[in-house]
Design a protein around this motif. Structure first.
Motif, PDB file in Angstrom:
ATOM      1  N   GLY A 231       0.872  -1.133  -0.039  1.00 48.68           N
ATOM      2  CA  GLY A 231      -0.023   0.065  -0.033  1.00 48.68           C
ATOM      3  C   GLY A 231       0.895   1.257   0.095  1.00 48.68           C
ATOM      4  N   GLY A 232       0.037   2.513   0.005  1.00 50.28           N
ATOM      5  CA  GLY A 232       0.906   3.683   0.316  1.00 50.28           C
ATOM      6  C   GLY A 232       1.065   4.423  -1.268  1.00 50.28           C
ATOM      7  N   ALA A 233       1.584   5.641  -1.008  1.00 52.17           N
ATOM      8  CA  ALA A 233       1.678   6.492  -2.000  1.00 52.17           C
ATOM      9  C   ALA A 233       2.485   6.054  -3.485  1.00 52.17           C
ATOM     10  CB  ALA A 233       2.097   7.826  -1.650  1.00 52.17           C
ATOM     11  N   LYS A 234       3.018   4.835  -3.299  1.00 51.07           N
ATOM     12  CA  LYS A 234       3.754   4.549  -4.222  1.00 51.07           C
ATOM     13  C   LYS A 234       3.294   3.288  -5.048  1.00 51.07           C
ATOM     14  CE  LYS A 234       8.290   6.227  -2.847  1.00 51.07           C
ATOM     15  NZ  LYS A 234       9.878   5.761  -2.462  1.00 51.07           N
ATOM     16  N   THR A 235       2.201   2.982  -4.478  1.00 57.17           N
ATOM     17  CA  THR A 235       1.322   1.568  -4.910  1.00 57.17           C
ATOM     18  C   THR A 235       0.000   1.799  -5.628  1.00 57.17           C
ATOM     19  OG1 THR A 235       2.542   0.422  -2.991  1.00 57.17           O
ATOM     20  CG2 THR A 235       0.666  -0.714  -3.998  1.00 57.17           C
ATOM     21  N   LEU A 236      -0.047   1.164  -7.013  1.00 56.02           N
ATOM     22  CA  LEU A 236      -0.973   1.096  -7.546  1.00 56.02           C
ATOM     23  C   LEU A 236      -2.204  -0.041  -6.921  1.00 56.02           C
ATOM     24  CD1 LEU A 236      -2.109   2.767  -9.910  1.00 56.02           C
ATOM     25  CD2 LEU A 236      -2.006   0.889 -11.601  1.00 56.02           C
ATOM     26  N   THR A 237      -3.447   0.289  -6.522  1.00 57.10           N
ATOM     27  CA  THR A 237      -4.111  -0.708  -5.796  1.00 57.10           C
ATOM     28  C   THR A 237      -5.228  -1.130  -6.587  1.00 57.10           C
ATOM     29  OG1 THR A 237      -5.443   0.872  -4.517  1.00 57.10           O
ATOM     30  CG2 THR A 237      -3.283   0.129  -3.623  1.00 57.10           C
ATOM     31  N   PHE A 238      -6.037  -1.879  -6.252  1.00 60.12           N
ATOM     32  CA  PHE A 238      -7.357  -2.670  -6.825  1.00 60.12           C
ATOM     33  C   PHE A 238      -8.332  -1.225  -6.642  1.00 60.12           C
ATOM     34  CE2 PHE A 238     -11.135  -5.134  -7.178  1.00 60.12           C
ATOM     35  CZ  PHE A 238     -10.756  -5.980  -8.199  1.00 60.12           C
ATOM     36  N   ILE A 239      -9.196  -1.459  -7.728  1.00 56.50           N
ATOM     37  CA  ILE A 239     -10.489  -0.478  -7.666  1.00 56.50           C
ATOM     38  C   ILE A 239     -11.681  -1.291  -8.028  1.00 56.50           C
ATOM     39  CG2 ILE A 239     -11.524   1.210  -9.257  1.00 56.50           C
ATOM     40  CD1 ILE A 239      -8.846   2.549  -9.726  1.00 56.50           C
ATOM     41  N   CYS A 240     -12.565  -0.942  -7.123  1.00 56.79           N
ATOM     42  CA  CYS A 240     -14.069  -1.267  -7.611  1.00 56.79           C
ATOM     43  C   CYS A 240     -14.868  -0.454  -8.196  1.00 56.79           C
ATOM     44  CB  CYS A 240     -14.362  -1.795  -6.085  1.00 56.79           C
ATOM     45  SG  CYS A 240     -13.929  -2.942  -5.358  1.00 56.79           S
ATOM     46  N   THR A 241     -15.507  -0.777  -9.092  1.00 61.60           N
ATOM     47  CA  THR A 241     -16.813   0.222  -9.625  1.00 61.60           C
ATOM     48  C   THR A 241     -18.103  -0.199  -8.912  1.00 61.60           C
ATOM     49  OG1 THR A 241     -17.052  -1.487 -11.362  1.00 61.60           O
ATOM     50  CG2 THR A 241     -15.705   0.340 -11.858  1.00 61.60           C
ATOM     51  N   ILE A 242     -18.274   0.930  -8.136  1.00 64.35           N
ATOM     52  CA  ILE A 242     -19.481   1.000  -7.085  1.00 64.35           C
ATOM     53  C   ILE A 242     -20.810   1.500  -7.978  1.00 64.35           C
ATOM     54  CG2 ILE A 242     -20.398   1.465  -5.125  1.00 64.35           C
ATOM     55  CD1 ILE A 242     -18.267  -0.316  -4.837  1.00 64.35           C
ATOM     56  N   LYS A 243     -21.783   0.643  -7.833  1.00 65.42           N
ATOM     57  CA  LYS A 243     -23.192   1.056  -8.430  1.00 65.42           C
ATOM     58  C   LYS A 243     -24.433   0.969  -7.442  1.00 65.42           C
ATOM     59  CE  LYS A 243     -25.716   0.671 -12.643  1.00 65.42           C
ATOM     60  NZ  LYS A 243     -25.833   0.168 -14.181  1.00 65.42           N
ATOM     61  N   LEU A 244     -25.154   1.883  -7.575  1.00 73.08           N
ATOM     62  CA  LEU A 244     -26.446   1.646  -6.701  1.00 73.08           C
ATOM     63  C   LEU A 244     -27.490   0.644  -7.075  1.00 73.08           C
ATOM     64  CD1 LEU A 244     -27.957   2.523  -4.179  1.00 73.08           C
ATOM     65  CD2 LEU A 244     -29.119   4.188  -5.775  1.00 73.08           C
ATOM     66  N   THR A 245     -27.671  -0.356  -6.325  1.00 74.53           N
ATOM     67  CA  THR A 245     -28.753  -1.539  -6.886  1.00 74.53           C
ATOM     68  C   THR A 245     -29.692  -1.666  -5.956  1.00 74.53           C
ATOM     69  OG1 THR A 245     -27.690  -3.333  -5.449  1.00 74.53           O
ATOM     70  CG2 THR A 245     -26.423  -2.836  -7.271  1.00 74.53           C
ATOM     71  N   ASN A 246     -30.549  -2.405  -6.120  1.00 70.92           N
ATOM     72  CA  ASN A 246     -31.879  -2.713  -5.168  1.00 70.92           C
ATOM     73  C   ASN A 246     -31.432  -3.064  -3.947  1.00 70.92           C
ATOM     74  OD1 ASN A 246     -33.790  -1.859  -7.359  1.00 70.92           O
ATOM     75  ND2 ASN A 246     -33.580  -3.793  -8.341  1.00 70.92           N
ATOM     76  N   ASN A 247     -30.367  -3.275  -4.064  1.00 72.59           N
ATOM     77  CA  ASN A 247     -29.661  -3.888  -2.271  1.00 72.59           C
ATOM     78  C   ASN A 247     -28.800  -2.842  -1.786  1.00 72.59           C
ATOM     79  OD1 ASN A 247     -31.444  -6.345  -1.870  1.00 72.59           O
ATOM     80  ND2 ASN A 247     -29.972  -7.076  -3.575  1.00 72.59           N
ATOM     81  N   GLY A 248     -28.799  -1.469  -2.321  1.00 73.70           N
ATOM     82  CA  GLY A 248     -27.813  -0.578  -1.938  1.00 73.70           C
ATOM     83  C   GLY A 248     -26.665  -0.530  -2.885  1.00 73.70           C
ATOM     84  N   PRO A 249     -25.443   0.127  -2.473  1.00 72.35           N
ATOM     85  CA  PRO A 249     -24.427   0.272  -3.027  1.00 72.35           C
ATOM     86  C   PRO A 249     -23.599  -0.914  -3.271  1.00 72.35           C
ATOM     87  CG  PRO A 249     -24.534   2.255  -1.847  1.00 72.35           C
ATOM     88  CD  PRO A 249     -25.477   1.281  -1.262  1.00 72.35           C
ATOM     89  N   LYS A 250     -23.211  -1.285  -4.239  1.00 73.79           N
ATOM     90  CA  LYS A 250     -22.531  -2.744  -4.494  1.00 73.79           C
ATOM     91  C   LYS A 250     -21.289  -2.637  -5.601  1.00 73.79           C
ATOM     92  CE  LYS A 250     -25.186  -5.412  -1.937  1.00 73.79           C
ATOM     93  NZ  LYS A 250     -24.870  -6.203  -0.731  1.00 73.79           N
ATOM     94  N   PHE A 251     -20.353  -3.562  -5.426  1.00 67.90           N
ATOM     95  CA  PHE A 251     -19.614  -3.776  -6.469  1.00 67.90           C
ATOM     96  C   PHE A 251     -19.977  -4.250  -7.421  1.00 67.90           C
ATOM     97  CE2 PHE A 251     -15.358  -6.296  -7.416  1.00 67.90           C
ATOM     98  CZ  PHE A 251     -15.055  -5.717  -8.535  1.00 67.90           C
ATOM     99  N   VAL A 252     -20.179  -3.597  -8.755  1.00 66.54           N
ATOM    100  CA  VAL A 252     -20.761  -4.128  -9.851  1.00 66.54           C
ATOM    101  C   VAL A 252     -19.835  -3.914 -10.899  1.00 66.54           C
ATOM    102  CG1 VAL A 252     -22.573  -4.036 -11.562  1.00 66.54           C
ATOM    103  CG2 VAL A 252     -23.061  -3.680  -9.076  1.00 66.54           C
ATOM    104  N   PRO A 253     -18.860  -5.008 -11.392  1.00 65.56           N
ATOM    105  CA  PRO A 253     -17.843  -4.837 -12.555  1.00 65.56           C
ATOM    106  C   PRO A 253     -18.326  -4.269 -13.680  1.00 65.56           C
ATOM    107  CG  PRO A 253     -17.613  -6.938 -11.307  1.00 65.56           C
ATOM    108  CD  PRO A 253     -18.921  -6.242 -10.942  1.00 65.56           C
ATOM    109  N   GLN A 254     -17.732  -3.065 -14.123  1.00 65.38           N
ATOM    110  CA  GLN A 254     -17.997  -2.422 -15.443  1.00 65.38           C
ATOM    111  C   GLN A 254     -16.997  -2.665 -16.375  1.00 65.38           C
ATOM    112  OE1 GLN A 254     -20.915  -0.569 -15.474  1.00 65.38           O
ATOM    113  NE2 GLN A 254     -21.276  -1.427 -13.655  1.00 65.38           N
ATOM    114  N   PRO A 255     -16.964  -3.553 -17.569  1.00 69.17           N
ATOM    115  CA  PRO A 255     -15.893  -4.004 -18.229  1.00 69.17           C
ATOM    116  C   PRO A 255     -15.329  -2.812 -18.956  1.00 69.17           C
ATOM    117  CG  PRO A 255     -17.574  -5.496 -18.427  1.00 69.17           C
ATOM    118  CD  PRO A 255     -18.334  -4.784 -17.574  1.00 69.17           C
ATOM    119  N   GLU A 256     -16.096  -1.848 -19.420  1.00 64.57           N
ATOM    120  CA  GLU A 256     -15.462  -0.828 -20.264  1.00 64.57           C
ATOM    121  C   GLU A 256     -14.597   0.230 -19.239  1.00 64.57           C
ATOM    122  OE1 GLU A 256     -19.928   0.252 -19.559  1.00 64.57           O
ATOM    123  OE2 GLU A 256     -18.600  -1.464 -19.141  1.00 64.57           O
TER     124      GLU A 256
END
Length: 207
Positions: free
Chosen positions: A121-146
């Motif tokens: 981690g830290g300022a020199k590290t590129l980390t994982f990103i989640c694309t978050i979208k609102l669903t019928n069950n609240g905010p969720k990680f919903v992968p967006q291929p584009e």
């Protein structure tokens, strides 16, 4: 609504038709940013909202938390989730992701612990990103291929210039995850297990 003292959150409450709820996790933190998107998630002609606020620890401004708030007009529901954040290489890269409507990024504070490698981690590290979208069950990680096709290109450039062998090895796993997500495939179990996402409130009302 929040009450501040010397720039820090002294008390915070969420006001909704379901009443007023105290937000204890925010107390003592520093509000440093917010983003929101309005879009029609539930097809009732009233815009729904996905809103994220970022807070930092005043004793360690490299770390903090985000509060995600989702609002569905049709369901008359508000969801509130929290997750940890930290400074990463994403903060300093001159890039702007072109995300689909209603999607916001959540940048994890560290890399997943791929194959026993350290969770860098830290300022020199590129980390994982989640694309978050609102669903019928609240905010969720919903992968967006584009979105992951854009993220993948950036990750490959960073990995090619990485000099530290173990972090470079970790990037090879990260890139494979982004390749899978860009192709509509799920990420690895390590990636999913690294997402520290917690729901603290679900509010409903009928009036």
């Amino acid at each position: 609504m929040a009450k501040f003292s010397r720039g820090l959150v002294e008390s915070a409450h969420l006001r909704s038709p379901a009443g007023i709820q105290k937000l204890l996790p925010l107390e003592g933190s520093l509000l440093v940013g917010q983003r929101y998107t309005r879009f029609d998630m539930d097809k009732d002609m009233i815009k729904d909202i996905l809103w994220v606020l970022t807070f930092r620890n005043p004793n360690n401004k490299q770390r903090g938390l985000q509060m995600w708030v989702g609002y569905s007009s049709r369901q008359k529901t508000i969801w509130v989730d929290i997750c940890p954040v930290a400074s990463t290489l994403w903060d300093t890269l001159p890039v702007s992701l072109n995300l689909p409507e209603g999607v916001l990024p959540y940048i994890l504070p560290q890399l997943p612990g791929y194959d026993g490698l350290p969770p860098f981690g830290g300022a020199k590290t590129l980390t994982f990103i989640c694309t978050i979208k609102l669903t019928n069950n609240g905010p969720k990680f919903v992968p967006q291929p584009e979105a992951y096709r854009q993220i993948l290109k950036i990750a490959e450039l960073v990995a090619n210039s990485e000099q530290y062998p173990k972090r470079r090895e970790a990037y090879s796993y990260l890139i494979n995850d982004f390749k899978n997500l860009a192709s509509g495939m799920p990420p690895t179990r390590e990636a999913l297990q690294s997402i520290q996402w917690k729901r603290i409130l679900t509010l409903h009302w009928n009036n």
